[in-house]
Design an enzyme around this catalytic site. Structure first.
Site, PDB file in Angstrom:
ATOM      1  N   ARG A  58      12.873 -39.562  13.892  1.00  0.00           N
ATOM      2  CA  ARG A  58      13.289 -38.490  14.826  1.00  0.00           C
ATOM      3  C   ARG A  58      14.807 -38.393  14.885  1.00  0.00           C
ATOM      4  NH1 ARG A  58      14.178 -39.169  19.996  1.00  0.00           N
ATOM      5  NH2 ARG A  58      12.659 -40.811  20.279  1.00  0.00           N
ATOM      6  N   TYR A 111      15.186 -11.954  17.382  1.00  0.00           N
ATOM      7  CA  TYR A 111      13.794 -12.393  17.267  1.00  0.00           C
ATOM      8  C   TYR A 111      13.247 -12.582  18.690  1.00  0.00           C
ATOM      9  CZ  TYR A 111       9.757 -15.288  16.369  1.00  0.00           C
ATOM     10  OH  TYR A 111       8.490 -15.797  16.352  1.00  0.00           O
ATOM     11  N   ASP A 183      22.726 -16.245  14.123  1.00  0.00           N
ATOM     12  CA  ASP A 183      21.454 -16.482  13.437  1.00  0.00           C
ATOM     13  C   ASP A 183      21.556 -15.745  12.095  1.00  0.00           C
ATOM     14  OD1 ASP A 183      18.865 -16.302  12.420  1.00  0.00           O
ATOM     15  OD2 ASP A 183      17.946 -16.301  14.404  1.00  0.00           O
ATOM     16  N   LYS A 208      11.990 -18.792   6.408  1.00  0.00           N
ATOM     17  CA  LYS A 208      12.144 -17.484   5.765  1.00  0.00           C
ATOM     18  C   LYS A 208      12.781 -17.627   4.381  1.00  0.00           C
ATOM     19  CE  LYS A 208      10.310 -16.345   9.568  1.00  0.00           C
ATOM     20  NZ  LYS A 208      10.982 -16.746  10.765  1.00  0.00           N
TER      21      LYS A 208
HETATM   22  N1  LCS Z   1      15.386 -16.285  13.920  1.00  0.00           N
HETATM   23  C1  LCS Z   1      14.910 -15.195  13.300  1.00  0.00           C
HETATM   24  C2  LCS Z   1      15.865 -14.124  12.894  1.00  0.00           C
HETATM   25  C3  LCS Z   1      13.554 -15.073  13.061  1.00  0.00           C
HETATM   26  O1  LCS Z   1      13.123 -13.981  12.446  1.00  0.00           O
HETATM   27  C4  LCS Z   1      12.676 -16.108  13.483  1.00  0.00           C
HETATM   28  C5  LCS Z   1      11.215 -16.026  13.265  1.00  0.00           C
HETATM   29  C6  LCS Z   1      13.214 -17.214  14.137  1.00  0.00           C
HETATM   30  C7  LCS Z   1      14.571 -17.282  14.327  1.00  0.00           C
HETATM   31  C8  LCS Z   1      12.351 -18.350  14.611  1.00  0.00           C
HETATM   32  O2  LCS Z   1      11.978 -19.128  13.532  1.00  0.00           O
HETATM   33  P1  LCS Z   1      10.631 -20.003  13.442  1.00  0.00           P
HETATM   34  O3  LCS Z   1      10.568 -20.848  14.645  1.00  0.00           O
HETATM   35  O4  LCS Z   1       9.500 -19.040  13.379  1.00  0.00           O
HETATM   36  O5  LCS Z   1      10.842 -20.772  12.181  1.00  0.00           O
HETATM   37  N2  LCS Z   1      10.788 -14.755  12.921  1.00  0.00           N
HETATM   38  C9  LCS Z   1       9.572 -14.359  12.747  1.00  0.00           C
HETATM   39  C10 LCS Z   1       9.241 -13.034  12.493  1.00  0.00           C
HETATM   40  O6  LCS Z   1      10.030 -12.084  12.470  1.00  0.00           O
HETATM   41  N3  LCS Z   1       7.967 -12.943  12.287  1.00  0.00           N
HETATM   42  O7  LCS Z   1       7.342 -14.166  12.481  1.00  0.00           O
HETATM   43  C11 LCS Z   1       8.337 -15.143  12.775  1.00  0.00           C
END
Ligand code: LCS
Length: 393
Positions: A58, A111, A183, A208
């Protein structure tokens, strides 16, 4: 291998990698929760920071460390902090840098949960948040209060595809002693390097583009400021938002092809955007590579390419979008983005459903907005799929 003087493509493959006892070509998965100390003194030195040996997964792990150093190198940052998910990265940053009575200014189109967690959860601990359209710098300046600590932006924004000027935000942040967090998920460091433009912290959902294969969830945070790295890592470790070694291995594998995946995907995306733009059933298309994008000039200035994300609307509104999503076959009707496969989704009812209808509308997340993440399939097949879907609208 020392890679800091090497080119981006070389760093994709080699940054963070280390030689192990067997000369492994890839960084192995160190699937161990804990690490044996050489002596009681060594254990104490690891805890006090005198020795940089590993203690407990961790807190740190060799496979995870390799990924952290890889992404830090790609972002031209000093240190990286890998997390269980993109939301783990976002909440670790919020937790480390906000407190009771402090205030954050955020893009209104981000998001959904990155906004929702401030409105619904951090608010319970006395954190104040203001959401503005950060594409308009005057809205940011007007929102600054004496207790403002963070300026948080996402560019291009999910899902409106509006851009925010990172260098201009960095100046506002410097002038007002704010910490600028970007971000960079929609671009990846291949297309945009916020730290070079003056940001203090950059973060990603590596789920992504960075991993790119729709097979793991993860996040990473990078900064050049030792104090910020220290504070954020502390919160990440205490909250247990750490990545897992197998996750890190998968991302190290995925990131190697980041450049060639993005090159192909953005080539496809330009053709898809041009196809959609001329289609009689499509009312608008928002893609940074189209001259019709209101911030095309900014895209050219701060992005090294236009990426493969876009949003568009149909003349028939939400019902038409629903029909389209039910009549495509190659594009997967799925959330997430930035993978090798083309994905289509409806943010108002899916990724951004947790935002109130008024706030969605104010942020430009209209009911007719369809989001497309263009993959690396043959572009003719992607366009044919959309064409046949639109035929049924
Ligand atoms: N930042 C952005 C720009 C994102 O699009 C997402 C997830 C996150 C942070 C969060 O990331 P995660 O915890 O899912 O790894 N975006 C998503 C979307 O547009 N569709 O499903 C997840």
């Amino acid at each position: 291998m020392e890679t800091q003087d090497k080119g981006f493509n070389t760093r994709l493959i080699h940054a963070g990698a280390f030689e192990d006892a067997y000369g492994s070509a890839t960084v192995p998965i160190y699937q161990s929760s804990t690490f044996k100390f050489k002596s009681a003194r060594h254990g104490a030195d690891c805890f006090s920071g005198k020795s940089d040996g590993f203690i407990y997964t961790r807190i740190g792990n060799p496979t995870i460390r390799a990924l952290e150093q890889n992404i830090a190198s790609l972002e031209n940052g000093r240190d990286g902090i890998a997390t269980s998910s993109g939301m783990g990265a976002i909440t670790s940053v919020y937790m480390a840098l906000l407190g009771s009575g402090s205030h954050i200014i955020s893009s209104d189109a981000v998001y959904g949960p990155a906004r929702g967690v401030l409105e619904q959860d951090f608010s319970r601990f006395g954190v104040e948040a203001t959401f503005v359209n950060t594409s308009h710098l005057d809205q940011i300046v007007d929102a600054i209060r004496p207790n403002t600590r963070l300026l948080y932006i996402e560019t291009p924004a999910n899902p409106t595809m509006e851009l925010t000027d990172i260098a201009a935000c960095a100046k506002i942040a410097r002038d007002n002693k704010l910490i600028l967090v970007v971000d960079n998920t929609f671009c990846s460091p291949y297309l945009q390097k916020p730290l070079d433009l003056g940001a203090d912290v950059v973060l990603h959902s590596v789920t992504k583009f960075i991993n790119g294969h729709a097979d793991i969830v993860g996040g990473v945070i990078v900064s050049n400021t030792p104090e910020l790295c220290r504070k954020i890592r502390h919160c990440m470790v205490y909250m247990g938002c750490n990545m897992d070694p197998t996750q890190a291995f998968m991302v190290l594998r995925g990131v190697k092809t980041l450049a060639i995946r993005i090159e192909r995907a953005q080539e496809n995306a330009m053709q898809v955007a041009e196809f959609l733009q001329q289609h009689p059933k499509v009312s608008w298309v928002r893609y940074p590579g189209l001259k019709s994008h209101p911030q095309y000039a900014l895209a050219e200035k701060q992005m090294a390419g236009f990426g493969s994300m876009m949003s568009f609307g149909l003349h028939g509104g939400y019902q038409a979008g629903e029909k389209l999503m039910n009549h495509v076959h190659l594009a997967l009707l799925a959330v997430s983005l930035g993978g090798v496969e083309t994905l289509i989704q409806h943010p108002a009812s899916m990724t951004h459903a947790g935002i109130s209808p008024e706030n969605k509308l104010a942020a430009g997340i209209t009911d007719d907005l369809v989001r497309l993440s263009v993959g690396i399939e043959d572009v003719g097949d992607i366009i044919a799929d959309l064409e046949s879907g639109l035929h049924n609208v």
